[in-house]
Design a protein around this motif. Sequence first.
Motif, PDB file in Angstrom:
ATOM      1  N   ASP A 117      68.914 176.110 165.113  1.00 57.09           N
ATOM      2  CA  ASP A 117      68.688 177.459 165.523  1.00 57.09           C
ATOM      3  C   ASP A 117      69.208 178.439 164.976  1.00 57.09           C
ATOM      4  OD1 ASP A 117      71.857 176.114 165.197  1.00 57.09           O
ATOM      5  OD2 ASP A 117      71.945 177.606 167.198  1.00 57.09           O
ATOM      6  N   VAL A 118      68.687 177.807 163.473  1.00 63.59           N
ATOM      7  CA  VAL A 118      69.643 178.370 162.549  1.00 63.59           C
ATOM      8  C   VAL A 118      68.585 178.347 161.040  1.00 63.59           C
ATOM      9  CG1 VAL A 118      71.240 179.177 160.117  1.00 63.59           C
ATOM     10  CG2 VAL A 118      71.626 177.760 162.624  1.00 63.59           C
ATOM     11  N   TYR A 119      67.462 179.813 160.963  1.00 70.22           N
ATOM     12  CA  TYR A 119      67.081 179.375 159.695  1.00 70.22           C
ATOM     13  C   TYR A 119      67.396 179.972 158.224  1.00 70.22           C
ATOM     14  CZ  TYR A 119      62.401 179.417 157.459  1.00 70.22           C
ATOM     15  OH  TYR A 119      60.948 179.076 156.271  1.00 70.22           O
ATOM     16  N   VAL A 120      67.396 179.258 157.330  1.00 69.26           N
ATOM     17  CA  VAL A 120      67.678 179.605 155.494  1.00 69.26           C
ATOM     18  C   VAL A 120      66.183 179.215 154.571  1.00 69.26           C
ATOM     19  CG1 VAL A 120      68.687 179.956 154.132  1.00 69.26           C
ATOM     20  CG2 VAL A 120      70.544 179.657 156.093  1.00 69.26           C
ATOM     21  N   HIS A 121      65.482 181.111 154.157  1.00 74.82           N
ATOM     22  CA  HIS A 121      64.373 180.807 153.331  1.00 74.82           C
ATOM     23  C   HIS A 121      65.042 179.901 152.316  1.00 74.82           C
ATOM     24  CE1 HIS A 121      61.426 181.418 150.945  1.00 74.82           C
ATOM     25  NE2 HIS A 121      62.348 182.391 150.051  1.00 74.82           N
ATOM     26  N   HIS A 122      64.434 178.929 151.535  1.00 81.66           N
ATOM     27  CA  HIS A 122      64.545 178.254 150.516  1.00 81.66           C
ATOM     28  C   HIS A 122      63.490 178.501 149.616  1.00 81.66           C
ATOM     29  CE1 HIS A 122      64.729 174.381 148.152  1.00 81.66           C
ATOM     30  NE2 HIS A 122      65.788 175.475 148.131  1.00 81.66           N
ATOM     31  N   GLU A 123      63.466 179.206 148.145  1.00 83.34           N
ATOM     32  CA  GLU A 123      61.837 179.146 147.836  1.00 83.34           C
ATOM     33  C   GLU A 123      61.281 178.238 147.440  1.00 83.34           C
ATOM     34  OE1 GLU A 123      59.665 182.550 146.095  1.00 83.34           O
ATOM     35  OE2 GLU A 123      61.422 182.262 147.032  1.00 83.34           O
ATOM     36  N   GLY A 124      62.667 176.636 147.023  1.00 86.99           N
ATOM     37  CA  GLY A 124      62.168 175.691 146.559  1.00 86.99           C
ATOM     38  C   GLY A 124      61.746 175.482 144.928  1.00 86.99           C
ATOM     39  N   HIS A 125      62.814 174.701 144.518  1.00 85.82           N
ATOM     40  CA  HIS A 125      62.968 174.529 143.127  1.00 85.82           C
ATOM     41  C   HIS A 125      62.954 175.335 142.070  1.00 85.82           C
ATOM     42  CE1 HIS A 125      61.956 170.277 144.489  1.00 85.82           C
ATOM     43  NE2 HIS A 125      59.795 170.175 144.841  1.00 85.82           N
ATOM     44  N   GLY A 126      63.936 176.517 142.814  1.00 83.02           N
ATOM     45  CA  GLY A 126      63.638 177.792 141.993  1.00 83.02           C
ATOM     46  C   GLY A 126      64.508 177.020 140.575  1.00 83.02           C
ATOM     47  N   THR A 127      64.762 176.326 140.431  1.00 83.26           N
ATOM     48  CA  THR A 127      66.182 176.276 139.174  1.00 83.26           C
ATOM     49  C   THR A 127      64.677 175.947 137.650  1.00 83.26           C
ATOM     50  OG1 THR A 127      68.262 176.709 139.582  1.00 83.26           O
ATOM     51  CG2 THR A 127      67.979 175.631 137.810  1.00 83.26           C
TER      52      THR A 127
END
Length: 276
Positions: free
Chosen positions: A205-215
């Motif tokens: 029930d929790v969604y957090v956006h993750h850019e993916g390998h941003g660093t």
Amino acid sequence: MVLVSILILTKNRLDLTKRCIESVLKHTPEPFEFVFVDNDSDDGTPDYLRSLNFGKVIRNKINRGFAGGINQGLREVSGDYILLLNNDTVVTPHWLGKLLACIERDPNIGVAGPMSYHVAPIQRVSDGGPDGLEELDEYAERRGIQYAGKGFYGHKLTGFCMLISSDVVKRIGGFDERFFPGNYEDDDFCIRARIGGYRLWAAEDVYVHHEGHGTFKVLSEDYRTLSLQNAERFREKWNVGRSAYEIDVFGYNPSDVVERETFFDPARYFIALKEG
């Protein structure tokens, strides 16, 4: 009242860091503190973090990697819980309150994480996520209603957004810095937490956006080579019966490792948070 230490590691990508912090400030009514660790950014990130006039800022003159930077931050936190948050994330309404509720309703849960899309399959939503960041909050709220209180015990969680009870750190220590600059340190942490008697929870029930390998995208080293090198270190440490290539490409079953370990041996599994 419960205090959460939100620990954010940075290595350039000031644009993503600003976006992440703004989302936390917008969507986090719970008591929290910021702890920032910067791994030798040269794009203005350290000056920006100091200009915020809140939270603790640790600046490294070299890149100490994910595990090394996080361990520095863990020495400075004062919260009952530690929330590891990648700087390439965007949080959503009620995110922290729901993650806290997961751990507080089950004393056996030591680590909880949200769902996302650009993440390992165990926490990846099946519908592709929202259609762009402009739809993020609405999507997260709909999902929160649809999956209210639901989740599952995971065999591992990924470190892009990870809520950890301070008791877990007291029990197993920090992150293993052999996995430099990043990858497999969160796998290792989850395995040690499970051997230490804690369960992992993936909050549907929790969604957090993750850019993916941003660093990692801004590092000069080849990402695949670095990942394979750490897969080999992981294979050696945990005696995983697969090659580094197989682990990195096809995965492995963390439960095979956990079930093989009959008790928690601090001499083998505790990672001290060294000074410096």
